[in-house]
Design a protein around this motif. Structure first.
Motif, PDB file in Angstrom:
ATOM      1  N   ALA A  88      37.153  38.137  48.158  1.00  0.00           N
ATOM      2  CA  ALA A  88      37.721  39.435  48.500  1.00  0.00           C
ATOM      3  C   ALA A  88      37.312  39.802  49.918  1.00  0.00           C
ATOM      4  CB  ALA A  88      37.207  40.501  47.532  1.00  0.00           C
ATOM      5  N   ARG A 100      42.347  34.061  43.767  1.00  0.00           N
ATOM      6  CA  ARG A 100      42.211  33.087  42.679  1.00  0.00           C
ATOM      7  C   ARG A 100      43.574  32.565  42.257  1.00  0.00           C
ATOM      8  NH1 ARG A 100      37.391  35.502  39.156  1.00  0.00           N
ATOM      9  NH2 ARG A 100      38.520  37.358  39.694  1.00  0.00           N
ATOM     10  N   ILE A 122      34.250  45.058  40.926  1.00  0.00           N
ATOM     11  CA  ILE A 122      35.703  44.892  40.896  1.00  0.00           C
ATOM     12  C   ILE A 122      36.199  44.390  42.247  1.00  0.00           C
ATOM     13  CG2 ILE A 122      37.872  46.166  40.798  1.00  0.00           C
ATOM     14  CD1 ILE A 122      36.716  47.791  38.543  1.00  0.00           C
ATOM     15  N   ASP A 123      35.667  44.975  43.316  1.00  0.00           N
ATOM     16  CA  ASP A 123      36.089  44.576  44.666  1.00  0.00           C
ATOM     17  C   ASP A 123      35.875  43.092  44.917  1.00  0.00           C
ATOM     18  OD1 ASP A 123      36.815  47.106  45.203  1.00  0.00           O
ATOM     19  OD2 ASP A 123      35.196  47.559  46.607  1.00  0.00           O
ATOM     20  N   THR A 124      34.697  42.589  44.515  1.00  0.00           N
ATOM     21  CA  THR A 124      34.384  41.204  44.804  1.00  0.00           C
ATOM     22  C   THR A 124      34.889  40.272  43.712  1.00  0.00           C
ATOM     23  OG1 THR A 124      32.258  41.523  43.753  1.00  0.00           O
ATOM     24  CG2 THR A 124      32.315  41.710  46.138  1.00  0.00           C
ATOM     25  N   GLY A 125      35.500  40.833  42.674  1.00  0.00           N
ATOM     26  CA  GLY A 125      35.997  39.998  41.592  1.00  0.00           C
ATOM     27  C   GLY A 125      34.890  39.411  40.744  1.00  0.00           C
ATOM     28  N   ALA A 129      40.314  39.677  45.239  1.00  0.00           N
ATOM     29  CA  ALA A 129      39.712  38.535  44.552  1.00  0.00           C
ATOM     30  C   ALA A 129      40.699  37.883  43.580  1.00  0.00           C
ATOM     31  CB  ALA A 129      38.460  38.985  43.813  1.00  0.00           C
ATOM     32  N   ARG A 130      41.439  38.702  42.845  1.00  0.00           N
ATOM     33  CA  ARG A 130      42.364  38.147  41.858  1.00  0.00           C
ATOM     34  C   ARG A 130      43.501  37.386  42.533  1.00  0.00           C
ATOM     35  NH1 ARG A 130      42.781  42.658  36.958  1.00  0.00           N
ATOM     36  NH2 ARG A 130      40.576  43.129  37.120  1.00  0.00           N
ATOM     37  N   ASN A 177      32.008  34.995  49.563  1.00  0.00           N
ATOM     38  CA  ASN A 177      32.336  36.250  48.901  1.00  0.00           C
ATOM     39  C   ASN A 177      31.120  37.138  48.700  1.00  0.00           C
ATOM     40  OD1 ASN A 177      34.061  38.063  47.697  1.00  0.00           O
ATOM     41  ND2 ASN A 177      33.780  37.197  45.664  1.00  0.00           N
TER      42      ASN A 177
END
Lengths: 336, 394
Positions: free
Chosen positions: A163, A153, B239-242, A149-150, A12
């Motif tokens: 992501a 997960r 935010i994009d990469t969490g 990313a969410r 990531n």
């Protein structure tokens, strides 16, 4: 589970960004290396050529969006790209006619041509700022993520998210297509072969009846395609700003030199070497190390070799090391 | 004849001692230099307060107030010192309103205000360093120190039960000062700053910066940057990469463009801005528009308050002499007393003349703390459903 988490965190934050960045650098470095190989000078105007091509793409994209044309989940800019390439090509060939040809006729030394390209760079720099301004421009539309990313997960139950942005995938696909086309052209077509011949030995090529002006023109057209594509991919993936494109010149040159100036294969390898070193050296490895290593060995600090402020220093350092110890680069290019 | 002469001399002297005079105030801002776009509005703000006081006819037995402008240049300490010196020695100003930038403010304070015993009040110098300098009680400011916002941030964040935060700041004096003062205040409250890393503005790609922040971890990312610069790039990439879901956004990061650019993912983030809302601010903006300048321009309101405070303090001390009125500034600025809103300076003068206390509120809700600087009011906000919601004021 921990190993998986470490892998995901690595992918990531290091692997995916570096691969996308590397592909963008590689396309930029290919342009630099072609000019060096065939026209025999370092083209400092390359970063601003990228900015110029991207500016045209942004304007055409805006027109298309205004006319209601879209590319579904993909960015509209990809549809605008071919038009921008053609226009940039015309501008580059025109610049060659107006500026570079004069010095070529004089058989000017490469360093003079390099200085001339510096002048062209400043003019292009000004033109780009004049057309589109100095502000950030975001022109990516369409679907933003392939995997968020969410969602990742939630779907896998891992602690780390992964992501993948649409623009990262597009970068890789487009770069692969562009490189394949380039190599096919250089190795399989008559014009491509004459370009390589011209690059290897100019006098011999002239003797065997190759038209130098035609080779030069085709080179500029290919460079326009590569630079515009690289610029658009970078702009889609990050954002467009005239100043950052000027700054990209350093990592692009570093990539071309590391790979061996004048060697297309080297430019690609160089792009990825630079990208992975920039990201890898400035990454704080604490998280990955904590997952992989037993608790007693886990680092307290950030395990970061260089602060991110020094990202550009990495390209500089690699550039100097390569020039000192391997002046011809990893893939036997021309020595500088 | 002799008697008459004596009598007239005595009357003249009396008039000179207690009667009307022309009180000059120096306004020293960078009318040339990096702040030249906002300083005309700041000066106009200060002059608005002077005009109001002057025209009331109630100030020091009918004295008038005359502003005299000088150029601080914002960056050149020696030019600023020379200009301030001239204001005091040749124009005879009774107070210096200014300077604008912290560096020249400090130079004027040490080289002119202190040696000459003249009160100096700055509307816009926010450097925390100015809180600690020797000032002989002569220096005040109506803008809060950056250190104050750091403490407010620490209060808000620890008040919400967050203990581990990562901090990133824009690589300049503002960012570094804010990050440092926040880290100090937050650590004191038992919080833990996992990393405090700088980012440079004007780059396209912040993935390496965000990767380092993510590796250090934390429940919240504090972004002490600029909303249209690197700050936005950091938030977007995080935010994009969490890497982070929740952000703390102080004044530089407050702006509609951020929510526009990022959208729903910002929900749950929060922050603070120096409060610039309420009836008093609106009143002030209307007064400014009527006077022909932009009251919403940065620090224009603080400039009005700076001039007003000095004049009210003179009224309270019944003297325009710095040594007499310097102790009165805190009195008129703070409770107890009748609240004074912008445009009510004549009422304040009247009350003071009648021996009553006033509590100057002014255009920026002035509340002064030792050593003579405004506490400032900060509005704590939440981002919910793509909109900013005020939580409260601190």
């Amino acid at each position: 589970m921990d190993i998986l988490n470490a892998l995901v965190a690595f992918a990531n934050f290091v692997f995916i960004p570096a691969v996308a960045y590397g592909a963008q650098l590689a396309l930029g470095a290919l342009g630099v290396t072609l000019i060096y190989g065939i026209l025999r000078f370092s083209n400092f105007a390359h970063g601003d050529t990228m900015a110029f091509g991207t500016t045209l793409t942004i304007l055409i994209t805006a027109l298309m969006q205004g006319a209601g044309i879209s590319f579904g989940p993909l960015p509209t800019a990809l549809l605008a790209l071919p038009f921008a390439i053609v226009l940039t090509g015309i501008v580059l060939v025109g610049t060659d006619r107006a500026v570079y040809r004069f010095y070529r006729k004089q058989r000017a030394a490469p360093v003079i041509l390099t200085m001339v390209s510096l002048g062209v760079m400043f003019i292009m720099n000004g033109v780009v700022r004049f057309i589109i301004g100095v502000e950030d421009v975001t022109f990516a539309d369409g679907e933003r993520f392939v995997i968020g990313a969410r969602e990742f997960r939630d779907a896998t139950g891992l602690a780390e998210g992964l992501a993948i942005r649409t623009t990262q995938v597009i970068t890789l696909v487009v770069a692969a297509i562009a490189v394949a086309l380039l190599f096919w052209f250089l190795n399989r077509t008559r014009t491509g072969k004459s370009m390589r011949a011209f690059s290897d030995n100019e006098d011999l090529a002239l003797l065997s009846g190759i038209n130098p002006e035609r080779v030069v023109q085709v080179t500029w057209l290919i460079v326009a395609a590569l630079a515009t594509t690289a610029g658009v991919l970078y702009g889609l993936d990050k954002s467009f700003k005239a100043f950052t494109y000027f700054q990209l010149l350093l990592p692009i040159f570093a990539s071309a030199v590391v790979g061996g100036l004048g060697n297309p294969l080297g430019a690609i390898a160089g792009g990825f070497v630079i990208a992975f070193s920039e990201v890898g050296v400035t990454y704080a490895w604490k998280k990955v190390a904590t997952y992989v290593l037993p608790e007693s060995l886990a680092p307290d600090g950030l395990a970061q070799l260089l602060s991110t402020d020094y990202k550009f220093a990495v390209s500089f350092a690699i550039l100097i090391l390569v020039l000192l110890f391997m002046p011809t680069g990893l893939f036997k290019g021309k020595s500088v | 004849m002799k008697k008459l002469l004596l009598a007239s001399t005595a009357t003249a002297m009396l008039a000179g001692a207690a009667g009307a005079e022309e009180v000059k105030l120096g306004i020293i801002f960078g009318f040339t230099g990096p702040l030249e776009s906002i300083t005309p509005h700041m000066a106009a703000g200060a002059e608005l307060a002077m005009k109001e006081v002057s025209e009331s006819g109630l100030f020091l037995d009918g004295s008038t107030v005359t502003p005299i402008r000088a150029d601080s240049t914002c960056v050149d300490a020696s030019a600023a010192t020379a200009a301030a010196e001239r204001l005091v020695t040749s124009d005879g100003v009774k107070a210096i309103i200014g300077a604008d930038c912290s560096g020249v403010t400090g130079a004027i304070l040490q080289n002119v205000a202190r040696p000459q015993g003249v009160v100096q009040i700055s509307p816009s110098s926010t450097s925390p360093g100015l809180s600690e300098v020797e000032d002989d009680g002569l220096f005040f400011r109506t803008a809060p120190s950056d250190a104050r916002q750091g403490a407010v941030m620490a209060d808000i964040i620890s008040g919400r039960g967050t203990t581990d935060v990562a901090v990133t700041y824009t690589n300049n004096d503002y960012g570094k000062g804010l990050a440092d003062s926040f880290a100090a205040a937050f650590t004191e409250k038992g919080g833990n700053v996992t990393i405090s890393a700088a980012h440079d503005d004007g780059k396209a790609d912040y993935s390496a910066e965000v990767a380092a922040l993510a590796a250090a971890g934390g429940e919240l990312l504090v972004v002490a940057g600029y909303v249209d610069q690197g700050g936005r790039g950091i938030v977007q990439n995080a935010i994009d990469t969490g890497a982070f879901d929740t952000f703390y956004l102080p004044d530089g990061m407050y702006g509609p463009s951020l929510i526009e650019a990022i959208g729903d993912s910002l929900d749950g983030s929060y922050g603070d801005v120096p409060a610039a809302e309420g009836e008093n601010v609106d009143t002030y903006h209307e007064m400014a528009t009527a006077a022909g300048f932009d009251g919403t321009s940065s620090y224009a309101a603080e400039s009005y308050d700076a001039a007003a405070l000095v004049l009210l303090a003179m009224q309270a001390a019944k003297s325009s002499n710095g040594a007499d009125y310097k102790g009165k500034i805190m009195d008129v600025a703070n409770a107890p007393g009748e609240k004074i809103n912008p445009g009510e300076l004549s009422k304040a003068l009247e009350l003071i003349a009648a021996g009553q206390d006033v509590d100057y509120v002014g255009a920026t809700n002035v509340e002064m703390a030792e050593p003579g600087e405004s506490l400032g009011t900060f509005r704590e906000y939440d981002i919910t459903g793509g909109a900013v919601e005020t939580v409260g004021f601190r």
